[in-house]
Write a protein that holds these residues in place. Structure first.
Motif, PDB file in Angstrom:
ATOM      1  N   LYS A 276       7.748 -68.304 -29.592  1.00 24.50           N
ATOM      2  CA  LYS A 276       8.417 -67.737 -28.408  1.00 24.50           C
ATOM      3  C   LYS A 276       9.553 -66.818 -28.803  1.00 24.50           C
ATOM      4  O   LYS A 276       9.923 -65.901 -28.076  1.00 24.50           O
ATOM      5  CB  LYS A 276       8.942 -68.883 -27.525  1.00 24.50           C
ATOM      6  N   GLU A 277      10.108 -67.108 -30.002  1.00 26.16           N
ATOM      7  CA  GLU A 277      11.249 -66.322 -30.459  1.00 26.16           C
ATOM      8  C   GLU A 277      10.900 -64.833 -30.580  1.00 26.16           C
ATOM      9  O   GLU A 277      11.722 -63.963 -30.312  1.00 26.16           O
ATOM     10  CB  GLU A 277      11.727 -66.865 -31.822  1.00 26.16           C
ATOM     11  N   TRP A 278       9.652 -64.546 -30.981  1.00 21.23           N
ATOM     12  CA  TRP A 278       9.229 -63.147 -31.063  1.00 21.23           C
ATOM     13  C   TRP A 278       9.387 -62.470 -29.704  1.00 21.23           C
ATOM     14  O   TRP A 278       9.825 -61.328 -29.607  1.00 21.23           O
ATOM     15  CB  TRP A 278       7.756 -63.029 -31.476  1.00 21.23           C
ATOM     16  N   MET A 279       9.006 -63.194 -28.659  1.00 20.55           N
ATOM     17  CA  MET A 279       9.016 -62.609 -27.328  1.00 20.55           C
ATOM     18  C   MET A 279      10.436 -62.439 -26.806  1.00 20.55           C
ATOM     19  O   MET A 279      10.753 -61.453 -26.150  1.00 20.55           O
ATOM     20  CB  MET A 279       8.184 -63.467 -26.376  1.00 20.55           C
ATOM     21  N   THR A 280      11.281 -63.410 -27.112  1.00 22.08           N
ATOM     22  CA  THR A 280      12.683 -63.306 -26.702  1.00 22.08           C
ATOM     23  C   THR A 280      13.331 -62.105 -27.392  1.00 22.08           C
ATOM     24  O   THR A 280      14.011 -61.299 -26.765  1.00 22.08           O
ATOM     25  CB  THR A 280      13.453 -64.585 -27.102  1.00 22.08           C
ATOM     26  N   GLU A 281      13.095 -62.019 -28.695  1.00 14.08           N
ATOM     27  CA  GLU A 281      13.687 -60.930 -29.474  1.00 14.08           C
ATOM     28  C   GLU A 281      13.106 -59.576 -29.083  1.00 14.08           C
ATOM     29  O   GLU A 281      13.802 -58.568 -29.057  1.00 14.08           O
ATOM     30  CB  GLU A 281      13.452 -61.174 -30.975  1.00 14.08           C
ATOM     31  N   ARG A 282      11.827 -59.588 -28.761  1.00 11.40           N
ATOM     32  CA  ARG A 282      11.164 -58.358 -28.341  1.00 11.40           C
ATOM     33  C   ARG A 282      11.826 -57.819 -27.076  1.00 11.40           C
ATOM     34  O   ARG A 282      12.124 -56.625 -26.981  1.00 11.40           O
ATOM     35  CB  ARG A 282       9.675 -58.656 -28.076  1.00 11.40           C
TER      36      ARG A 282
END
Lengths: 208, 294
Positions: free
Chosen positions: A166-172
């Motif tokens: 999920k971190e990828w999506m938050t950072e994205r």
């Protein structure tokens, strides 16, 4: 002697196929397509390496740089550098980044806080990020769906992905907040399926 | 080795690999154009600079569009080339022959059969489908060039979304003439961010770019720019609340060949009779209509 039946990766026609599939994917974020027919012809043991190499042969040459942070990435990085003459750079300088969709949160935050997002004068200098995920799910069987909207999507489209932190999506969402600057993401599976999340694509869903 | 005779027999569907790479361009050039076109899709309406190659036709004759087309083409594709709506004009025929000769792919005049359509100054009347790509040739990609002649300044204006000079020009046009006097190449706002030149298509065609099913790529060879409008993207012609955008009107006119009353018409002046007659600008559409009515 290679047998006549054995299919060999064609640097002209197979890269053209991969490019057109990429163009189609980027024009229609969330739409899942496959580059397996072309990448499958590459003689590599690891299926994921076939996909990365196919994409690399399509996009990379001496004019651009790349970075790989995947399992046994060093070996892959070396082979791609030799085949394309593209420069290996740390992720904060690379034009094209290949990474694992899983991966620990600190690492993701570190990569995404230094990734190139371009400038107002040259937003196209933002990096393209290829993330390897497990698979894309059938819409009917899962509850953890994303709802996508933006250019390339008629109203909304749903997408469900396994094997992405999920971190990828938050950072994205964070690095794409200042459009037109941002990064463009392509999610791919070791089986050769792929879908794109462009900087213009809005993603809503559980935990995002 | 093939004999000359065999070569002639195969002429229609093969090409000599030793003479040209598939689709004329070398792979390095294609790769650069492909990378730039993907970034163009990522930022709708933004002009991405590219290293425009020397082509066997003059700059300003569709080299930007041609380079995009050649980079897109695969053996499965069917290409249609049109010039001002016409499949038979010299420019369209030359480009089509060049592609045929260097790639051996199929070409067509039927809009519905083409997977890639390269066009100069028109979008076909027939609504394009989701699996078709439209490539438009662009003489002047910079919509702000009319109000600012320095590239350095227009780049900054796009970056800062400083479009006041453009709006002022439109306003002045209304004050002076009572309406916005721009015809073809009417500036549009893409994805609520960039003002873009849609290439010199008539205003009639401008609305076809808004929320379209197909991808549109724009290539300016002389000015070395590539830009794109992905499918389902907002494309709004610039307008004022009290002076809305209007397309060309052909009220009461119809095509002299097919009788169509809802297509873009060209004016043809018959000098001898001293009258003005009208006909469809899109020749493929006109032929289709004629066949339908028999």
């Amino acid at each position: 002697m290679p047998s006549a039946k054995e299919q060999v990766f064609d640097r002209i026609h197979d890269t053209q196929f991969i490019y057109r599939t990429l163009l189609e994917a980027m024009s229609r974020p969330g739409h899942v397509s496959s580059i397996a027919p072309a990448c499958g012809k590459l003689e590599l043991a690891d299926p994921a390496h076939k996909i990365v190499t196919g994409l690399a042969l399509t996009l990379l040459d001496g004019e651009v740089s790349f970075s790989i942070s995947m399992k046994r990435g060093g070996e892959l990085e070396d082979s791609i550098r030799k085949q394309t003459f593209s420069q290996v750079q740390p992720s904060e300088k690379a034009d094209y980044i290949f990474a694992d969709g899983s991966g620990d949160e600190d690492y993701i935050r570190e990569l995404m806080s230094s990734v190139r997002t371009g400038t107002l004068l040259a937003p196209e200098a933002g990096a393209t990020l290829f993330l390897m995920v497990d698979h894309f799910n059938n819409e009917n069987t899962v509850t953890d769906q994303w709802t996508l909207s933006g250019p390339g999507i008629m109203e909304t489209r749903t997408l469900s992905v396994s094997g992405i932190s999920k971190e990828w999506m938050t950072e994205r969402a964070r690095v794409n907040a200042e459009y037109p600057m941002g990064v463009d993401m392509v999610l791919f599976t070791p089986g050769g399926q792929m879908t794109a999340l462009m900087r213009t694509t809005k993603v809503r869903g559980v935990g995002i | 080795m093939q004999t000359t005779e065999q070569k002639q027999n195969n002429h229609k569907r093969t090409f000599n690999t030793a003479e040209y790479n598939f689709a004329f361009l070398d792979e390095g050039s294609k790769r650069e154009i492909r990378r730039k076109s993907l970034k163009a899709v990522a930022i709708p309406g933004y002009q991405v600079a590219f290293a425009s190659r020397e082509m066997p036709i003059g700059r300003g004759w569709g080299t930007g569009g041609l380079q995009l087309t050649l980079s897109l083409l695969g053996r499965q594709d069917t290409l249609k080339v049109i010039d001002q709506g016409n499949d038979d004009s010299v420019n369209a025929v030359s480009i089509r022959r060049l592609v045929e000769e260097t790639s051996g792919i199929l070409t067509t005049e039927e809009t519905a059969q083409a997977s890639i359509i390269q066009s100069r100054h028109r979008i076909p009347e027939e609504k394009l489908k989701f699996d078709q790509i439209l490539v438009l040739q662009v003489p002047q990609p910079e919509p702000l060039r009319k109000v600012e002649r320095r590239e350095e300044r227009t780049r900054i204006q796009h970056a800062e979304m400083d479009y006041s000079a453009m709006w002022l020009t439109l306003y002045e046009s209304i004050v002076k003439w009572g309406s916005i006097t721009l015809g073809a190449d009417y500036p549009v706002m893409v994805h609520e961010r960039y003002i873009m030149a849609p290439s010199p298509i008539p205003r009639w065609d401008t609305e076809k770019l808004h929320q379209s099913h197909h991808l549109t790529l724009f290539g300016a060879g002389r000015e070395k720019k590539i830009y794109a409008i992905p499918p389902y993207t907002n494309v709004q012609p610039l307008e004022f609340e009290d002076y809305p955008f209007e397309v060309e009107s052909f009220d009461g006119l119809s095509c002299r060949h097919c009788g169509s009353m809802d297509s873009f018409l060209d004016e043809v002046v018959d000098d001898e009779a001293g009258i003005t007659i009208h006909q469809c600008s899109d020749t493929a559409y006109c032929r289709q209509q004629q066949e339908r009515i028999g």
